[in-house]
Design a protein around this motif. Sequence first.
Motif, PDB file in Angstrom:
ATOM      1  N   GLU A  12      44.769  40.552  38.801  1.00  0.00           N
ATOM      2  CA  GLU A  12      44.405  40.829  40.193  1.00  0.00           C
ATOM      3  C   GLU A  12      44.915  42.222  40.566  1.00  0.00           C
ATOM      4  N   ASP A  13      44.037  43.082  41.106  1.00  0.00           N
ATOM      5  CA  ASP A  13      44.441  44.446  41.450  1.00  0.00           C
ATOM      6  C   ASP A  13      44.840  44.599  42.910  1.00  0.00           C
ATOM      7  N   ASP A  14      44.655  43.570  43.717  1.00  0.00           N
ATOM      8  CA  ASP A  14      44.993  43.636  45.127  1.00  0.00           C
ATOM      9  C   ASP A  14      46.375  43.046  45.361  1.00  0.00           C
ATOM     10  N   ASP A  15      47.300  43.850  45.932  1.00  0.00           N
ATOM     11  CA  ASP A  15      48.667  43.378  46.144  1.00  0.00           C
ATOM     12  C   ASP A  15      48.720  42.182  47.088  1.00  0.00           C
ATOM     13  N   GLY A  16      47.905  42.216  48.144  1.00  0.00           N
ATOM     14  CA  GLY A  16      47.924  41.124  49.110  1.00  0.00           C
ATOM     15  C   GLY A  16      47.459  39.820  48.501  1.00  0.00           C
ATOM     16  N   ASP A  17      46.370  39.878  47.714  1.00  0.00           N
ATOM     17  CA  ASP A  17      45.875  38.657  47.063  1.00  0.00           C
ATOM     18  C   ASP A  17      46.880  38.130  46.042  1.00  0.00           C
ATOM     19  N   ALA A  18      47.546  39.032  45.335  1.00  0.00           N
ATOM     20  CA  ALA A  18      48.553  38.608  44.364  1.00  0.00           C
ATOM     21  C   ALA A  18      49.707  37.899  45.062  1.00  0.00           C
ATOM     22  N   LEU A  19      50.115  38.405  46.235  1.00  0.00           N
ATOM     23  CA  LEU A  19      51.186  37.770  46.996  1.00  0.00           C
ATOM     24  C   LEU A  19      50.781  36.376  47.457  1.00  0.00           C
ATOM     25  N   LEU A  20      49.531  36.238  47.916  1.00  0.00           N
ATOM     26  CA  LEU A  20      49.037  34.928  48.346  1.00  0.00           C
ATOM     27  C   LEU A  20      49.051  33.924  47.187  1.00  0.00           C
ATOM     28  N   VAL A  21      48.662  34.378  46.008  1.00  0.00           N
ATOM     29  CA  VAL A  21      48.674  33.481  44.838  1.00  0.00           C
ATOM     30  C   VAL A  21      50.090  32.991  44.567  1.00  0.00           C
ATOM     31  N   ARG A  22      51.064  33.877  44.648  1.00  0.00           N
ATOM     32  CA  ARG A  22      52.464  33.480  44.431  1.00  0.00           C
ATOM     33  C   ARG A  22      52.881  32.435  45.456  1.00  0.00           C
ATOM     34  N   VAL A  37      49.074  41.320  36.013  1.00  0.00           N
ATOM     35  CA  VAL A  37      48.521  42.607  35.577  1.00  0.00           C
ATOM     36  C   VAL A  37      47.374  42.972  36.501  1.00  0.00           C
ATOM     37  N   ARG A  38      47.024  44.269  36.546  1.00  0.00           N
ATOM     38  CA  ARG A  38      46.015  44.759  37.485  1.00  0.00           C
ATOM     39  C   ARG A  38      44.669  45.054  36.829  1.00  0.00           C
ATOM     40  N   THR A  39      44.627  45.149  35.501  1.00  0.00           N
ATOM     41  CA  THR A  39      43.380  45.522  34.822  1.00  0.00           C
ATOM     42  C   THR A  39      43.070  44.551  33.694  1.00  0.00           C
ATOM     43  N   GLY A  57      36.686  41.207  40.409  1.00  0.00           N
ATOM     44  CA  GLY A  57      36.506  42.581  40.873  1.00  0.00           C
ATOM     45  C   GLY A  57      37.700  43.430  40.508  1.00  0.00           C
ATOM     46  N   LEU A  58      37.698  43.980  39.316  1.00  0.00           N
ATOM     47  CA  LEU A  58      38.830  44.744  38.793  1.00  0.00           C
ATOM     48  C   LEU A  58      38.440  46.204  38.618  1.00  0.00           C
ATOM     49  N   PRO A  59      39.400  47.094  38.530  1.00  0.00           N
ATOM     50  CA  PRO A  59      39.073  48.526  38.365  1.00  0.00           C
ATOM     51  C   PRO A  59      38.271  48.820  37.104  1.00  0.00           C
ATOM     52  N   ASP A  60      38.496  48.049  36.028  1.00  0.00           N
ATOM     53  CA  ASP A  60      37.816  48.331  34.756  1.00  0.00           C
ATOM     54  C   ASP A  60      36.807  47.262  34.352  1.00  0.00           C
ATOM     55  N   ALA A  61      36.520  46.310  35.225  1.00  0.00           N
ATOM     56  CA  ALA A  61      35.529  45.282  34.909  1.00  0.00           C
ATOM     57  C   ALA A  61      35.166  44.527  36.178  1.00  0.00           C
ATOM     58  N   VAL A  62      33.862  44.285  36.361  1.00  0.00           N
ATOM     59  CA  VAL A  62      33.389  43.615  37.564  1.00  0.00           C
ATOM     60  C   VAL A  62      32.415  42.509  37.174  1.00  0.00           C
ATOM     61  N   GLY A  63      32.566  41.333  37.826  1.00  0.00           N
ATOM     62  CA  GLY A  63      31.626  40.243  37.626  1.00  0.00           C
ATOM     63  C   GLY A  63      31.838  39.484  36.323  1.00  0.00           C
ATOM     64  N   LEU A  64      30.787  38.803  35.884  1.00  0.00           N
ATOM     65  CA  LEU A  64      30.877  37.948  34.701  1.00  0.00           C
ATOM     66  C   LEU A  64      31.224  38.699  33.416  1.00  0.00           C
ATOM     67  N   PRO A  65      30.849  39.970  33.261  1.00  0.00           N
ATOM     68  CA  PRO A  65      31.280  40.681  32.043  1.00  0.00           C
ATOM     69  C   PRO A  65      32.787  40.681  31.855  1.00  0.00           C
ATOM     70  N   ALA A  66      33.542  40.665  32.974  1.00  0.00           N
ATOM     71  CA  ALA A  66      35.004  40.598  32.851  1.00  0.00           C
ATOM     72  C   ALA A  66      35.417  39.278  32.217  1.00  0.00           C
ATOM     73  N   LEU A  67      34.825  38.178  32.673  1.00  0.00           N
ATOM     74  CA  LEU A  67      35.130  36.867  32.096  1.00  0.00           C
ATOM     75  C   LEU A  67      34.707  36.806  30.630  1.00  0.00           C
ATOM     76  N   GLU A  68      33.530  37.291  30.336  1.00  0.00           N
ATOM     77  CA  GLU A  68      33.029  37.231  28.958  1.00  0.00           C
ATOM     78  C   GLU A  68      33.912  38.016  28.003  1.00  0.00           C
ATOM     79  N   ARG A  69      34.376  39.177  28.461  1.00  0.00           N
ATOM     80  CA  ARG A  69      35.252  39.973  27.605  1.00  0.00           C
ATOM     81  C   ARG A  69      36.587  39.264  27.377  1.00  0.00           C
ATOM     82  N   LEU A  70      37.100  38.644  28.425  1.00  0.00           N
ATOM     83  CA  LEU A  70      38.370  37.932  28.309  1.00  0.00           C
ATOM     84  C   LEU A  70      38.246  36.751  27.342  1.00  0.00           C
ATOM     85  N   LEU A  71      37.167  35.997  27.448  1.00  0.00           N
ATOM     86  CA  LEU A  71      36.959  34.855  26.547  1.00  0.00           C
ATOM     87  C   LEU A  71      36.755  35.322  25.112  1.00  0.00           C
ATOM     88  N   ALA A  72      36.040  36.417  24.944  1.00  0.00           N
ATOM     89  CA  ALA A  72      35.815  36.940  23.596  1.00  0.00           C
ATOM     90  C   ALA A  72      37.119  37.380  22.948  1.00  0.00           C
TER      91      ALA A  72
END
Length: 394
Positions: A12-22, A37-39, A57-72
Amino acid sequence: MRDDAIRLLLVEDDDGDALLVREHLEDAGLTVDLDWVRTLDEAVARLDVDCVLLDLGLPDAVGLPALERLLAAGAPAVVVLTGLAGTEVGLRALAAGAQDYLVKGEVDGETLGRSVRYAIQRRRLDLTDRELYRSLVRAEETNRLERALLPKPMVSDAGLDVRVGYRAGRDGLLGGDFYDVVERPDGTVLALVGDVCGHGPDEAALGATLRTAWRTLVIAGTPAGEIFGLLERVLASERHRPEVFTTAAMLAVAPDRESADLYLAGHPVPFLLDPSAELLPTGHRGRALGIPVTGGWEPARLHLGPRWRVLLYTDGLLEATIGDGRERLGKAGLCAVVDEVQRATEPAVTTSSDDQAAAQDGTDLVHRVLARVREIHGGDLVDDAAVVLVGWGG
């Protein structure tokens, strides 16, 4: 970190959202070890966790391609965090391989905690199901190869004693050893043992192919002296590497049962059990199948007499080591084992007729030889071992 803590990776690249998750994780009462991590690049290098909370929605990946890359990259359970309401993105994420998805504005501690726990369990069940499926496929493939490598002898002469035995190597899987015994309409009986160099599924498949080809050639009435040459052509066309070769021994027992021709293709010489074990005499040793040198496979004519037993085997028995040492059993050691087993199976005067019949049973001898070699070795043999016993005259 506690041993029972859930290892979470938050991407998660957003500090506020990361705090909410905690805060949500604290509200859920979960014991977690959280890595943030942020990226996506950072996440890919830190996947040794139980679950990943992934923002799309990350600085280096957006949408389902981010998930697909992570799973791969080999991600464990993944819970997608999306800022988009509605079901389309979440369903697409599930279809792509995520275990769950959450809409950021609709998450609370209970929802997040339940999602993480369920995602980890779903992933574990998925992995278990996949491993079970692989295991079933392997078992079915092993059964198929076993039927092809280890067939039932096709012999109708009730006076001929034919016994077979096989012992898989250390990993319990079939290798490249194979055998077969077939009686022709004219009464000739051909027995074969063979060994594809190497050990593994490719060798087992090649052994099955060669064994099937051999039976086909025998049933088709191919002269015994031509079989190895044709079998070599099958080997050359089916092997997965040009350096793969096969050794084989073939015994062609005449219809009168008092003589036989022995063909050797780089294979250990069989034993004659009459009454003690000794190597059959042969002045004709052909090359292994698939070796690019000159020479064929001339038979050695054997005069067996009215009563005899011949034991064919593969070199898995010879390569057994003696206890914890490096000394191999070898031909002399195997000969001694066969004699020892023969003496142990001789019927005693005081035994019943049923006991005597069991003691004289060739199956008992074959399997006792395999068991005794394994005992000397100190466990499962390194290589496969196949044994064929052919006898005549009671």
